[in-house]
Design an enzyme around this catalytic site. Structure first.
Site, PDB file in Angstrom:
ATOM      1  N   SER A   1     -61.758  59.491 -13.689  1.00  0.00           N
ATOM      2  CA  SER A   1     -62.494  58.785 -14.750  1.00  0.00           C
ATOM      3  C   SER A   1     -61.962  59.258 -16.100  1.00  0.00           C
ATOM      4  CB  SER A   1     -63.989  59.133 -14.663  1.00  0.00           C
ATOM      5  OG  SER A   1     -64.666  58.670 -15.812  1.00  0.00           O
TER       6      SER A   1
ATOM      7  N   TYR B   1     -70.959  64.759 -14.121  1.00  0.00           N
ATOM      8  CA  TYR B   1     -70.021  63.755 -13.599  1.00  0.00           C
ATOM      9  C   TYR B   1     -68.625  63.996 -14.184  1.00  0.00           C
ATOM     10  CZ  TYR B   1     -67.785  59.158 -13.125  1.00  0.00           C
ATOM     11  OH  TYR B   1     -66.907  58.142 -12.855  1.00  0.00           O
TER      12      TYR B   1
HETATM   13  P1  NAD Z   1     -69.630  51.390  -7.176  1.00  0.00           P
HETATM   14  O1  NAD Z   1     -70.957  52.017  -7.216  1.00  0.00           O
HETATM   15  O2  NAD Z   1     -69.513  49.913  -7.316  1.00  0.00           O
HETATM   16  O3  NAD Z   1     -68.840  51.821  -5.874  1.00  0.00           O
HETATM   17  C1  NAD Z   1     -68.885  53.154  -5.411  1.00  0.00           C
HETATM   18  C2  NAD Z   1     -68.559  53.172  -3.941  1.00  0.00           C
HETATM   19  O4  NAD Z   1     -68.657  54.509  -3.454  1.00  0.00           O
HETATM   20  C3  NAD Z   1     -69.512  52.309  -3.132  1.00  0.00           C
HETATM   21  O5  NAD Z   1     -68.811  51.632  -2.133  1.00  0.00           O
HETATM   22  C4  NAD Z   1     -70.447  53.362  -2.526  1.00  0.00           C
HETATM   23  O6  NAD Z   1     -71.043  52.942  -1.321  1.00  0.00           O
HETATM   24  C5  NAD Z   1     -69.487  54.513  -2.310  1.00  0.00           C
HETATM   25  N1  NAD Z   1     -70.204  55.777  -2.169  1.00  0.00           N
HETATM   26  C6  NAD Z   1     -70.996  56.390  -3.073  1.00  0.00           C
HETATM   27  N2  NAD Z   1     -71.519  57.514  -2.556  1.00  0.00           N
HETATM   28  C7  NAD Z   1     -71.052  57.609  -1.286  1.00  0.00           C
HETATM   29  C8  NAD Z   1     -71.230  58.541  -0.232  1.00  0.00           C
HETATM   30  N3  NAD Z   1     -72.022  59.630  -0.359  1.00  0.00           N
HETATM   31  N4  NAD Z   1     -70.591  58.322   0.938  1.00  0.00           N
HETATM   32  C9  NAD Z   1     -69.815  57.243   1.098  1.00  0.00           C
HETATM   33  N5  NAD Z   1     -69.584  56.321   0.135  1.00  0.00           N
HETATM   34  C10 NAD Z   1     -70.211  56.516  -1.038  1.00  0.00           C
HETATM   35  O7  NAD Z   1     -68.792  52.100  -8.338  1.00  0.00           O
HETATM   36  P2  NAD Z   1     -67.313  51.891  -8.891  1.00  0.00           P
HETATM   37  O8  NAD Z   1     -67.447  51.722 -10.352  1.00  0.00           O
HETATM   38  O9  NAD Z   1     -66.553  50.927  -8.096  1.00  0.00           O
HETATM   39  O10 NAD Z   1     -66.759  53.378  -8.641  1.00  0.00           O
HETATM   40  C11 NAD Z   1     -65.603  53.653  -7.887  1.00  0.00           C
HETATM   41  C12 NAD Z   1     -64.963  54.918  -8.427  1.00  0.00           C
HETATM   42  O11 NAD Z   1     -64.542  54.679  -9.771  1.00  0.00           O
HETATM   43  C13 NAD Z   1     -65.916  56.113  -8.478  1.00  0.00           C
HETATM   44  O12 NAD Z   1     -65.232  57.280  -8.055  1.00  0.00           O
HETATM   45  C14 NAD Z   1     -66.271  56.200  -9.952  1.00  0.00           C
HETATM   46  O13 NAD Z   1     -66.615  57.508 -10.338  1.00  0.00           O
HETATM   47  C15 NAD Z   1     -64.981  55.732 -10.590  1.00  0.00           C
HETATM   48  N6  NAD Z   1     -65.161  55.272 -11.974  1.00  0.00           N
HETATM   49  C16 NAD Z   1     -65.865  54.135 -12.250  1.00  0.00           C
HETATM   50  C17 NAD Z   1     -66.021  53.746 -13.568  1.00  0.00           C
HETATM   51  C18 NAD Z   1     -66.791  52.518 -13.971  1.00  0.00           C
HETATM   52  O14 NAD Z   1     -67.059  52.319 -15.171  1.00  0.00           O
HETATM   53  N7  NAD Z   1     -67.181  51.654 -13.053  1.00  0.00           N
HETATM   54  C19 NAD Z   1     -65.453  54.499 -14.598  1.00  0.00           C
HETATM   55  C20 NAD Z   1     -64.744  55.629 -14.278  1.00  0.00           C
HETATM   56  C21 NAD Z   1     -64.595  56.012 -12.956  1.00  0.00           C
END
Ligand code: NAD
Length: 247
Positions: free
Chosen positions: A142, A156
């Site tokens: 991130s 986080y």
């Molecule tokens: P999201 O919530 O849409 O997807 C997250 C996924 O992780 C889901 O499929 C969820 O089921 C899975 N997950 C969460 N906890 C889990 C667990 N304990 N066991 C198994 N699966 C689990 O979020 P996203 O935005 O697609 O996030 C994906 C990645 O991108 C993450 O690592 C997040 O930190 C990172 N990220 C997202 C953003 C943003 O703005 N969306 C920004 C920076 C980083």
């Protein structure tokens, strides 16, 4: 040669977008990992199979090492192939300052974002070594790792900082084996993670500070992830790609 792509957290958001794009970009076998959202995983799998690739839906809570081990036992039953891993599953806890960072809360964030991601990477590397056909890893970090996240969720940000540092060491260790390890650092991306973290208005609020003036899309992260795994990035390891609209 057919490659096997394992994507954690592929039931939603960036993971689901990456799985869908991979299916039309040459990956013939895709492990759609999910935590609790079987419906979301099945939707991703249907999209993969609609374009002729094969989806393998496997559930595991990444904060439970036994569940991760079981998932990899299932993967080992598939035909041996080069293995690519998108280490993507992650959570964010609600907005909070230092007073809110209780041990229980921080443990939950680190169990998923750090211990879970490291264990998934460890299992994937053992599989790559046993199958002897190489592979690649992209860890999804991130921009919070780089910029911090003051007054929002420093736990986080710290968890993603740990992943950045882990990735550099892993890249160094695995480079002689031909396994490339890279990192994608999303900025604010339109997914459900913000609402799940108790901040449905977060994207709108912080998008004002993005030079490009908008939040990103999950598909824009997927492009960077799959490029890093592809042969077009054959000299990239230990690389960090920020997908952040210039933030
Ligand atoms: P999201 O919530 O849409 O997807 C997250 C996924 O992780 C889901 O499929 C969820 O089921 C899975 N997950 C969460 N906890 C889990 C667990 N304990 N066991 C198994 N699966 C689990 O979020 P996203 O935005 O697609 O996030 C994906 C990645 O991108 C993450 O690592 C997040 O930190 C990172 N990220 C997202 C953003 C943003 O703005 N969306 C920004 C920076 C980083």
């Amino acid at each position: 040669m057919s490659r096997l792509l394992i994507i954690t957290g592929a039931s939603a958001g960036i993971g689901a977008a990456t799985a869908r794009l991979a299916a039309v970009s040459g990956w013939q076998n895709i492990v759609v990992h999910y935590g609790r959202d079987l419906n979301g995983a099945n939707e991703t799998a249907a999209a993969i199979e609609a374009v002729g690739a094969k989806a393998h839906v496997i559930g595991a809570d990444v904060s439970e090492p036994d569940a991760i081990a079981k998932m990899f036992r299932s993967i080992r039953e598939l035909p041996a192939a080069p293995v690519d891993l998108v280490n993507n599953a992650g959570i964010v806890a609600p907005k909070g300052g230092i007073a809110d960072l209780t041990p229980d809360r921080v443990k939950q964030v680190f169990d998923v974002n750090v211990l879970g991601a490291i264990e998934v990477a460890r299992q994937a590397v053992m599989l790559m070594r046993d199958w002897g056909q190489g592979g690649g890893i992209v860890n999804v970090s991130s921009m919070a790792a780089k910029l911090g996240s003051p007054r929002e969720y420093t736990d986080y940000a710290a968890s993603k900082g740990a992943i950045d540092t882990f990735s550099t060491g892993l890249a160094d260790e695995l480079a002689p084996e031909g396994i490339r390890v890279n990192v994608v650092r999303p900025g604010p991306i339109e997914t459900e993670i913000h609402a799940k973290g108790g901040q449905p208005d977060r994207l709108e609020r912080i998008s004002k500070n993005i030079p490009m003036g908008r939040a990103g899309k999950a598909e824009e992260c997927a492009e960077a992830i799959l490029w890093l795994l592809s042969d077009r990035a054959s000299y990239c390891t230990r690389s960090f790609v920020d997908v952040s609209g210039g933030r």
